[in-house]
Structure formats: C-alpha cells, structure tokens
Scaffold this motif. Structure first.
Motif, PDB file in Angstrom:
ATOM      1  N   HIS A  63     -38.573 -44.530  -7.491  1.00 47.75           N
ATOM      2  CA  HIS A  63     -40.148 -44.893  -7.958  1.00 47.75           C
ATOM      3  C   HIS A  63     -40.393 -43.993  -9.899  1.00 47.75           C
ATOM      4  CE1 HIS A  63     -40.578 -48.627  -5.668  1.00 47.75           C
ATOM      5  NE2 HIS A  63     -40.741 -48.035  -4.773  1.00 47.75           N
ATOM      6  N   ALA A  64     -39.971 -43.199  -9.576  1.00 45.74           N
ATOM      7  CA  ALA A  64     -40.523 -42.268 -10.658  1.00 45.74           C
ATOM      8  C   ALA A  64     -39.051 -42.440 -11.958  1.00 45.74           C
ATOM      9  CB  ALA A  64     -40.109 -40.261 -10.338  1.00 45.74           C
ATOM     10  N   ALA A  65     -38.342 -42.538 -11.179  1.00 44.01           N
ATOM     11  CA  ALA A  65     -36.955 -42.692 -12.193  1.00 44.01           C
ATOM     12  C   ALA A  65     -37.336 -44.222 -13.058  1.00 44.01           C
ATOM     13  CB  ALA A  65     -35.691 -42.759 -11.391  1.00 44.01           C
ATOM     14  N   LYS A  66     -37.607 -44.393 -12.488  1.00 44.06           N
ATOM     15  CA  LYS A  66     -37.575 -46.079 -12.870  1.00 44.06           C
ATOM     16  C   LYS A  66     -39.250 -46.079 -14.458  1.00 44.06           C
ATOM     17  CE  LYS A  66     -35.111 -49.964 -11.602  1.00 44.06           C
ATOM     18  NZ  LYS A  66     -34.418 -50.200 -13.015  1.00 44.06           N
ATOM     19  N   ALA A  67     -39.951 -45.444 -14.096  1.00 42.30           N
ATOM     20  CA  ALA A  67     -41.342 -45.266 -14.845  1.00 42.30           C
ATOM     21  C   ALA A  67     -40.704 -44.289 -15.835  1.00 42.30           C
ATOM     22  CB  ALA A  67     -42.049 -44.188 -14.458  1.00 42.30           C
ATOM     23  N   ILE A  68     -39.515 -43.189 -15.807  1.00 40.66           N
ATOM     24  CA  ILE A  68     -39.076 -42.551 -17.324  1.00 40.66           C
ATOM     25  C   ILE A  68     -38.437 -43.295 -17.462  1.00 40.66           C
ATOM     26  CG2 ILE A  68     -37.371 -40.727 -17.629  1.00 40.66           C
ATOM     27  CD1 ILE A  68     -38.333 -39.567 -15.093  1.00 40.66           C
TER      28      ILE A  68
END
Length: 296
Positions: free
Chosen positions: A59-64
């Motif tokens: 989810h962190a990667a998706k947000a970035i």
C-alpha cells in the motif's frame, strides 16, 4: 483526524498508523478531485509514510506511485518517474515483482514522449524484473520496446544486442515464428550498421530454428543479403516492397527497424524499412558499402 489517530494514551499504547494512512488517502483524493495536485502529492506521500510505519509495503508503494501520477499531471515528468521507480523498488521488496515491472512499463510509456533514453532504461529495468521471475514472454516484449527506441536513437549496437537477447528468449519458450521476425529485424539493424557479416551470421544461425530454412522470412533475407552484397538495387527494391516487409505484424513493424542500403550508383542510396524503399536522407548511415563478402 489523522493526528488523533497518531496520539497515544494510557489505553492506547501505539499510534494507529492504519487509520492515519486512510485519512491521508481520503485527503489525497479530495485534493486530486479539486486539481490541487501538489497538495495531493504531499497527502499521498504522508499516506505512504504511515503505511510504511505499519509495514504495509504494498500500500505504501501504491501511494508513492499515485504521488508520481500527481507529478505527471503537473507536467513534472522527471519527478513523476522518480516516484514510480521508488514505488517499483518497494514492490520488489514486498515480494510483488510483477507489479513492479508493470509500474516501470507504465513509467516508460509516460516518459517516452519526453525522453527516449529514460524510456529505454525503464523498459530494460522492467524486462530485467520479469526475467528474474522467469517470465520470459513478458521480458521479451519489454526488450522489444527498448529495441525499437534504441533504433530510433541510432544506438544500433545496443539495439542489436537487445534483439539477440529478445530472440533467445522467444527461442527458449519455443515461439519460433517470432524468432523468424526477430531475425529479419536483426538483419535490417546490422545492415544499417554497415555490418554485412553480422547480418549474414544472423540468418545462418537461424537455420537451426525449426521451420526457418526455406520459410518466407528466410528466403526474403537471403535475397536481400544477396542483393545488398551484389549492389543489385532492383533486387533490394523487390524485397523491401514485398508483403513480408511492408505488412509485418505489429511486433516487428512497430519497431521501425531501418537499414541503409546503397545500390550500384552511389548517389541512389536507399532506405529499406518495413514499409518499403525511399530515397536516402542526407547524413544517413551507410551511404557506401564498406566491404563485400562476395566479389562481383
């Protein structure tokens, strides 16, 4: 509300990073809908920060990645690509390399109108990720995108190397008809490099491919090489205007492979492309043959 989620108390020993991330995600969407892309980017990055704290790397990667898309909307493409590349690294760390490769592929498409060089790098990165996962078909397709751009950039030595690797992958998965097309592309690139020996070698090595010898692709390349070597302009013209080269499938024709050929009259240079023959342009490569394999 996100700040409340991060407060601790006697009954709440650790911050609620999940709720904080959710609140920043909502804020990011609101900013995005209001076309306040800079603020949306900042909110996505805060969301990513709290997902990371919560060890929710996907989810962190998706947000970035979404932060990168906000930079795209602001027409800040280098920054956009930096965020997407960072997201792809986190996807790999999270154990989702396919998502990483697809993100790099999307980034390549975004940057292609701005920087062909960076697009090549991104497609090659994506190909490498798929190759590490033994996803050879997907890796070969991305190498094909890189090869097409390398030809456009006149980085022909690199294009030839990429094509050989791409062809080897198709051979490994036993997609021989595509290998035939890649051999054609190799021949054209090598002739553009004025390297008749390498072009001839590609055809000879392809004789080992099941069904290649005597195929339409093989006969066309043998005829083209003979015409090139003997400077038979009419023969070259016939091959370049054949249906095989004029109406190649998209896997080859989209790469715009070009070879520069010189006929018997030096002033009548030809450009042989998958779409036929045209007059050579000033400054084009290979305005004269450097050598002959067979002396006429």
């Amino acid at each position: 509300m996100s700040f409340c989620s991060l407060k601790t108390s006697m009954t709440k020993w650790k911050p609620d990073f999940d709720s904080a991330a959710s609140e920043y995600a909502k804020a990011a969407v609101c900013f995005k809908n209001a076309k306040q892309f800079e603020q949306a980017k900042d909110a996505y990055l805060k969301e990513a920060e709290y997902h990371t704290e919560n060890k929710a790397l996907f989810h962190a990667a998706k947000a970035i990645e979404q932060a990168g898309m906000m930079m795209k909307d602001l027409k800040k493409m280098p920054e956009a690509i930096q965020y997407i590349e960072k997201a792809s690294m986190i996807y790999v760390e999270n154990g989702t390399p396919d998502t990483a490769a697809m993100a790099l592929d999307r980034a390549g498409k975004l940057i292609e109108p701005v920087s062909l060089e960076k697009a090549v790098d991104l497609y090659q990165q994506a190909a490498g990720v798929f190759e590490n996962e033994d996803r050879l078909r997907q890796s070969a397709e991305l190498l094909g995108k890189a090869s097409r751009l390398l030809v456009r950039l006149r980085r022909l030595d690199e294009a030839a190397t990429a094509l050989q690797k791409e062809k080897n992958m198709y051979k490994d998965i036993e997609n021989y008809p595509t290998c035939f097309k890649k051999t054609t592309a190799q021949v054209l690139v090598h002739l553009h490099r004025n390297d008749f020996v390498a072009a001839d070698k590609c055809v000879r090595e392809s004789y080992s491919l099941p069904g290649y010898s005597g195929s339409e692709d093989c006969v066309a390349m043998e005829t083209l090489l003979q015409g090139y070597d003997e400077q038979d302009e009419d023969q070259v013209h016939r091959v370049c205007n054949s249906a095989l080269l004029k109406y190649m499938d998209n896997d080859v024709s989209n790469t715009s492979y070009i070879c520069t050929l010189t006929g018997s009259v030096p002033s009548r240079g030809l450009l042989c492309t998958p779409h036929g023959v045209s007059a050579a342009q000033p400054g084009g490569l290979g305005t004269a043959r450097s050598h002959h394999i067979r002396k006429s």
